[in-house]
Design a protein around this motif. Structure first.
Motif, mmCIF file in Angstrom:
data_model
loop_
_atom_site.group_PDB
_atom_site.id
_atom_site.type_symbol
_atom_site.label_atom_id
_atom_site.label_comp_id
_atom_site.label_asym_id
_atom_site.label_seq_id
_atom_site.Cartn_x
_atom_site.Cartn_y
_atom_site.Cartn_z
ATOM 1 N N GLU A 19 0.964 4.168 -2.790
ATOM 2 C CA GLU A 19 0.673 5.567 -2.440
ATOM 3 C C GLU A 19 1.832 6.481 -2.842
ATOM 4 O O GLU A 19 1.620 7.592 -3.313
ATOM 5 C CB GLU A 19 0.413 5.695 -0.928
ATOM 6 N N ILE A 20 3.056 5.993 -2.629
ATOM 7 C CA ILE A 20 4.232 6.796 -3.006
ATOM 8 C C ILE A 20 4.243 7.000 -4.519
ATOM 9 O O ILE A 20 4.459 8.108 -5.009
ATOM 10 C CB ILE A 20 5.532 6.108 -2.535
ATOM 11 N N TYR A 58 12.609 4.711 3.519
ATOM 12 C CA TYR A 58 12.409 5.623 4.663
ATOM 13 C C TYR A 58 11.080 5.323 5.360
ATOM 14 O O TYR A 58 10.996 5.245 6.574
ATOM 15 C CB TYR A 58 12.388 7.078 4.198
ATOM 16 N N THR A 59 10.034 5.176 4.549
ATOM 17 C CA THR A 59 8.701 4.940 5.113
ATOM 18 C C THR A 59 8.685 3.626 5.888
ATOM 19 O O THR A 59 8.132 3.545 6.989
ATOM 20 C CB THR A 59 7.643 4.902 3.979
ATOM 21 N N ASP A 62 10.431 4.071 9.142
ATOM 22 C CA ASP A 62 9.561 4.779 10.096
ATOM 23 C C ASP A 62 8.556 3.813 10.710
ATOM 24 O O ASP A 62 8.316 3.814 11.914
ATOM 25 C CB ASP A 62 8.785 5.902 9.379
ATOM 26 N N ARG A 63 7.960 2.997 9.849
ATOM 27 C CA ARG A 63 6.968 2.031 10.351
ATOM 28 C C ARG A 63 7.635 1.036 11.303
ATOM 29 O O ARG A 63 7.076 0.659 12.328
ATOM 30 C CB ARG A 63 6.338 1.261 9.191
ATOM 31 N N MET A 118 10.182 1.503 13.178
ATOM 32 C CA MET A 118 10.441 2.163 14.463
ATOM 33 C C MET A 118 9.164 2.198 15.313
ATOM 34 O O MET A 118 9.183 1.892 16.508
ATOM 35 C CB MET A 118 10.916 3.605 14.228
ATOM 36 N N GLY A 119 8.069 2.585 14.663
ATOM 37 C CA GLY A 119 6.790 2.654 15.367
ATOM 38 C C GLY A 119 6.395 1.295 15.922
ATOM 39 O O GLY A 119 5.944 1.169 17.067
ATOM 40 N N LEU A 120 6.604 0.293 15.096
ATOM 41 C CA LEU A 120 6.240 -1.066 15.487
ATOM 42 C C LEU A 120 7.113 -1.559 16.645
ATOM 43 O O LEU A 120 6.629 -2.188 17.588
ATOM 44 C CB LEU A 120 6.413 -1.977 14.267
ATOM 45 N N LYS A 160 13.829 4.913 -2.496
ATOM 46 C CA LYS A 160 14.429 5.546 -1.319
ATOM 47 C C LYS A 160 13.328 5.959 -0.341
ATOM 48 O O LYS A 160 13.420 5.721 0.858
ATOM 49 C CB LYS A 160 15.224 6.784 -1.777
ATOM 50 N N ARG A 161 12.262 6.556 -0.887
ATOM 51 C CA ARG A 161 11.151 6.986 -0.028
ATOM 52 C C ARG A 161 10.498 5.769 0.627
ATOM 53 O O ARG A 161 10.129 5.795 1.787
ATOM 54 C CB ARG A 161 10.167 7.797 -0.896
ATOM 55 N N ARG A 198 0.844 -1.212 0.000
ATOM 56 C CA ARG A 198 0.000 0.000 0.000
ATOM 57 C C ARG A 198 0.875 1.257 0.000
ATOM 58 O O ARG A 198 0.616 2.205 -0.724
ATOM 59 C CB ARG A 198 -0.920 -0.044 1.226
ATOM 60 N N ASP A 199 1.929 1.228 0.829
ATOM 61 C CA ASP A 199 2.844 2.376 0.874
ATOM 62 C C ASP A 199 3.443 2.638 -0.504
ATOM 63 O O ASP A 199 3.491 3.776 -0.964
ATOM 64 C CB ASP A 199 3.996 2.113 1.860
ATOM 65 N N LEU A 235 11.897 6.549 -6.048
ATOM 66 C CA LEU A 235 10.785 6.262 -5.135
ATOM 67 C C LEU A 235 11.151 5.162 -4.144
ATOM 68 O O LEU A 235 10.591 5.078 -3.058
ATOM 69 C CB LEU A 235 9.531 5.858 -5.918
#
Lengths: 565, 298
Positions: B165-166, B198-199, B202-203, B205-207, B194-195, B161-162, B192
């Motif tokens: 969306e990117i 990164y995304t 981030d996920r 880290m949150g997890l 690279k993004r 999905r990410d 893309l």
């Protein structure tokens, strides 16, 4: 030691790794067991950091340097492991997607319980109890990816609640929910606080939803505790401090400070009856108001050659879900339109049709008279710019300026013209000082502004913004709102998808309301919001029955003046 | 903790689920009989229906169609075998005489069906199997592996999905182009990644924060959460094993034999019936068991 104080924070300062400035500094707080605490402040004020000190994520997970002390139920968080503190402090984060470990509701709730080494029978009992308490029993067998936004956040809450913590910490848990789901979630929190005596510590930007729940409020400013007291005291203290978030209705009156719609209505009611207005003038005003109503709630043909024309649009996703069902409307040049509706009502699907990211299953979308099925997205992007929900998805470059240049180059704009446009958009959005910065290092609000600049820099005739205010503070919202009005005043059209009705009322003139893939209201913002019971602004709820058509602060001030005359 | 047992297929022990799906994969690889492949596809669909996952399975049709079509198209173009010429073309360097034969076309179609059958069998396994339980069943101390696999599998749709969306975000800025040369197309998509990284970080880290906050790593852990082996599993394993043995015997004695080259030949009705019967009987046994399971539960 006062046994009622479940949390004691003394002289707490914390520095993230490789930073010189403390994220929070010299915080002193004592929280009584069973209290409902609100933590407020602008983006980057240190709210999330403070909350993470309560369960030891700061500093154990993040590293960095810490001074002072945090005691939770007598346990020093510095000397305890996060996993041990998890029995006392449960934490719910902003995005449920980022905290789900497994893919089904039951296994998600049981994850923490298994870590606590509970017997399987006890785990089953806790799951049954928690899902029943949070009205999730019907979702027990579901996979998390099929839940609505509100249900997902409730599952996240259930997964920590089942561990029976003494303190529940929530970091902006409603920022991605529609008004009805957010209300439901926060009411659940209040009942947990009242019925179970659970200590709740909640960080929120939108205080209109929860100000009345709070026993005490902590206001953070640049990492310092700027205020600690009751919500009413905070409202008095913050009247002249625009950076402090307050419920819209709270800033309305000079001598009274209402926190809720109910209190606001009492004040307006007393003003009206004092002036003899309510009984004597209301019917007449109502008639007057209905005469002044701009237009009935029907789809309108505003222009012979609309910028965007959507005709009988239906769209089904490949897995079969019909997200849009026969949607028709037009958008004229220079219009600012808000699209509102509950989560899953089809707002984003509709937005993605405007620039051809999705092509209609049935019906037609025409942008400047061109059928979007006939052109690729890059061609349509010359006319329609779109900012998605997550600003991070937009950021590719290592420098803000380069990020904006990427778009300009893709649009074939270079040289002096590109420099002028770049200058203009950074000036308007107040991000000029950030031009040389790396987008990754910016705050959430600043990233939103950079992402917005990256789609607006080449001035597309139609700008579509999908939830641009998600999780950002009031000052950034004001910047975006001013930008939208300025942008449309130049003859461009703006479509904003939002859950924030105050924001919609502030910066748009027309509102389209979607429900289950269908348009259920389309008209002037006053008419649409005035006729809604839940999907309306606080001002409208306060003045309903006293003065019709009040939806913004400006309307409310004018209405009050008129009532006093 | 196991998934809620809404039906027999989902309530099975992971070993039974694994065997059931793998029998279809193995049967598909055992013979080139097109009727066997069709029967497997239909039976997998039937079992998905019994497990309530038919919609999810149906969403794999695009992949099956795409992969199947590639096999269907490529084989007749490059194969020089077969005697019945459908289309005769010029002499091409390296490739030789360009002839499309009926046998090569039929073989390509069967390979397309086989690819679809294998994809759908794995898809069925993906849909009915709980990865945490599966890893837990395979290893005594399998929780960590189970957790890793659960996270990886849960994040697959999120990452997909990410990335979608990117891509959409940059198509909407005109940066990622749809209509351009292949090199430009690739060039516009590489940044893309690279993004996406990164995304995903981030996920992650949150997890990690969320897992840590829910007492992960505490000493001891509930052991009894693994699914028990029930009599239903014995029936499913028995029927699956019988189907597999049937397939092996059928292949060994050429009962299901279907030859494409030099010309199409098979052992008449026997070949067709036995190829259809094996997967169908397995489906039938699952249906009977499911009915009995539902009756017992009610």
């Amino acid at each position: 030691m006062d046994r009622n104080k479940i949390i004691k924070i003394g002289n707490l300062s914390y520095w993230y790794p490789e930073t010189q400035k403390p994220a929070i500094g010299d915080i002193n707080l004592e929280i009584e067991a069973g209290h409902f605490i609100l933590v407020v402040g602008s983006s980057g004020s240190g709210k999330s950091t403070l909350l993470r000190t309560l369960n030891g994520l700061v500093p154990h997970f993040y590293g960095g340097k810490i001074q002072g002390r945090v005691l939770v139920k007598g346990q020093d968080t510095l000397g305890s492991k996060v996993r041990d503190l998890a029995r006392i402090v449960g934490m719910v984060f902003q995005d449920p997607e980022n905290q789900f470990v497994t893919d089904s509701v039951e296994s998600e709730i049981s994850f923490g319980l298994q870590n606590l080494s509970l017997e399987e029978s006890l785990i089953a009992k806790r799951i049954a109890e928690t899902t029943a308490t949070l009205r999730l029993s019907h979702s027990r067998g579901k996979e998390t990816q099929y839940l609505s936004g509100g249900e997902k956040q409730k599952v996240a809450l259930a997964s920590v609640l089942a561990m029976q913590p003494d303190v529940l910490v929530l970091d902006e848990p409603t920022s991605q929910l529609d008004p009805v789901s957010a209300e439901d979630f926060l009411s659940t929190l209040k009942s947990l606080n009242e019925e179970l005596g659970l200590t709740v510590i909640l960080s929120e930007h939108r205080l209109e939803r929860c100000a009345h729940f709070a026993d005490l409020v902590a206001v953070l400013d640049e990492g310092k505790l700027a205020f600690w007291g009751s919500m009413r005291e905070m409202a008095c203290w913050a009247r002249e401090k625009p950076w402090v978030p307050l419920p819209p209705v709270t800033r309305l009156f000079n001598s009274f400070i209402p926190l809720t719609v109910k209190e606001g209505r009492e004040i307006v009611g007393s003003i009206a009856s004092r002036q003899g207005k309510r009984n004597a003038l209301l019917p007449e005003e109502k008639n007057q108001d209905s005469k002044n109503k701009p237009e009935p709630i029907v789809s309108r043909n505003r222009n012979a050659n609309p910028l965007l024309k959507v005709s009988h649009l239906s769209y089904s996703y490949p897995e079969g879900k019909e997200a849009l069902k026969g949607v028709s409307f037009e958008i004229a040049e220079g219009e600012e339109v808000a699209i509102i509706g509950e989560n899953g009502s089809g707002k984003t699907t509709l937005a993605k049709h405007m620039n051809g990211l999705l092509k209609p299953t049935r019906g037609k979308v025409e942008l400047c008279g061109i059928d979007t099925r006939e052109k690729d997205v890059a061609t349509l992007a010359q006319t329609c710019g779109m900012l998605g929900q997550n600003p991070n998805y937009h950021l590719l470059a290592d420098v803000v300026e380069e990020e904006l240049m990427l778009t300009l180059r893709a649009m074939g704009i270079e040289g002096k013209k590109a420099e002028e446009l770049l200058e203009e958009v950074t000036e308007t959005l107040g991000i000029k000082p950030l031009r040389e910065r790396n987008p990754q290092e910016l705050s959430c609000g600043e990233r939103e502004l950079v992402a917005l600049a990256s789609v607006a820099v080449y001035k597309p005739t139609l700008l579509v913004l999908d939830e641009p205010t998600r999780g950002i503070d009031a000052s950034i919202k004001t910047l975006i709102s001013n930008f939208i009005r300025r942008y449309s005043s130049q003859g461009n059209s703006v479509v904003v998808i939002t859950h924030e009705l105050e924001f919609a009322a502030q910066c748009t003139s027309r509102i389209i309301m979607l429900s289950e893939g269908r348009i259920i209201a389309d008209g002037d913002k006053h008419s649409v919001l005035s006729e809604s019971l839940f999907f309306t602004t606080q001002f409208n709820k306060v003045f309903r029955g006293f003065k019709e058509g009040v939806i913004t602060q400006k309307d409310a001030i004018e209405a009050l003046e008129a009532m006093k005359c | 903790m196991k998934r809620v047992n809404k039906n027999l297929i989902l309530s099975l022990h992971p070993t039974s689920q694994l065997l059931l799906a793998m029998v279809f994969v193995l049967l598909s690889l055992m013979s080139e009989n097109p009727f066997l492949q069709i029967s497997i596809i239909a039976s997998v669909g039937g079992i998905a229906f019994l497990s309530g996952k038919q919609k999810e399975l149906a969403s794999w049709w695009k992949l099956c169609l795409g992969m199947g079509l590639i096999a269907f198209i490529i084989n007749p173009l490059f194969s020089r075998e077969g005697t019945t010429i459908l289309l005769s073309g010029p002499f091409l360097p390296v490739l030789g005489k360009f002839d499309v034969t009926m046998e090569a076309t039929a073989f390509g179609a069967t390979m397309g069906l086989r690819i679809a059958a294998v994809i759908l069998s794995f898809a069925l396994l993906w849909l009915i199997l709980d990865p945490v339980e599966a890893l837990g069943a395979l290893r005594k101390s399998g929780f960590k592996s189970g957790l890793t696999s659960a996270l990886a599998l849960r994040l697959v749709p999120t990452v997909a999905r990410d990335s979608a969306e990117i891509l959409d975000a940059h198509r909407a800025r005109g940066i990622a182009k749809d209509k351009c040369g292949k090199m430009e197309y690739l060039k516009s998509r590489i940044p893309l990644l690279k993004r996406l990284v990164y995304t995903s970080l981030d996920r992650a880290m949150g997890l990690a924060e969320a897992i840590e906050s829910r007492a992960y790593g505490s000493s001891g852990k509930t052991k009894g959460a693994r699914r028990k082996f029930l009599p239903w599993d014995i029936f499913v394993i028995s029927f699956s094993s019988l189907a597999l043995i049937g397939g092996i015997l059928g292949a060994k004695y050429g009962v299901m034999e279907f030859k494409f080259y030099p010309s199409i030949s098979f052992m008449g009705t026997q070949s067709i019936v036995s190829a259809i019967a094996l997967p169908a009987l397995l489906l039938l046994s699952m249906w009977v068991l499911s009915c009995l399971w539902t009756e017992t539960k009610s």
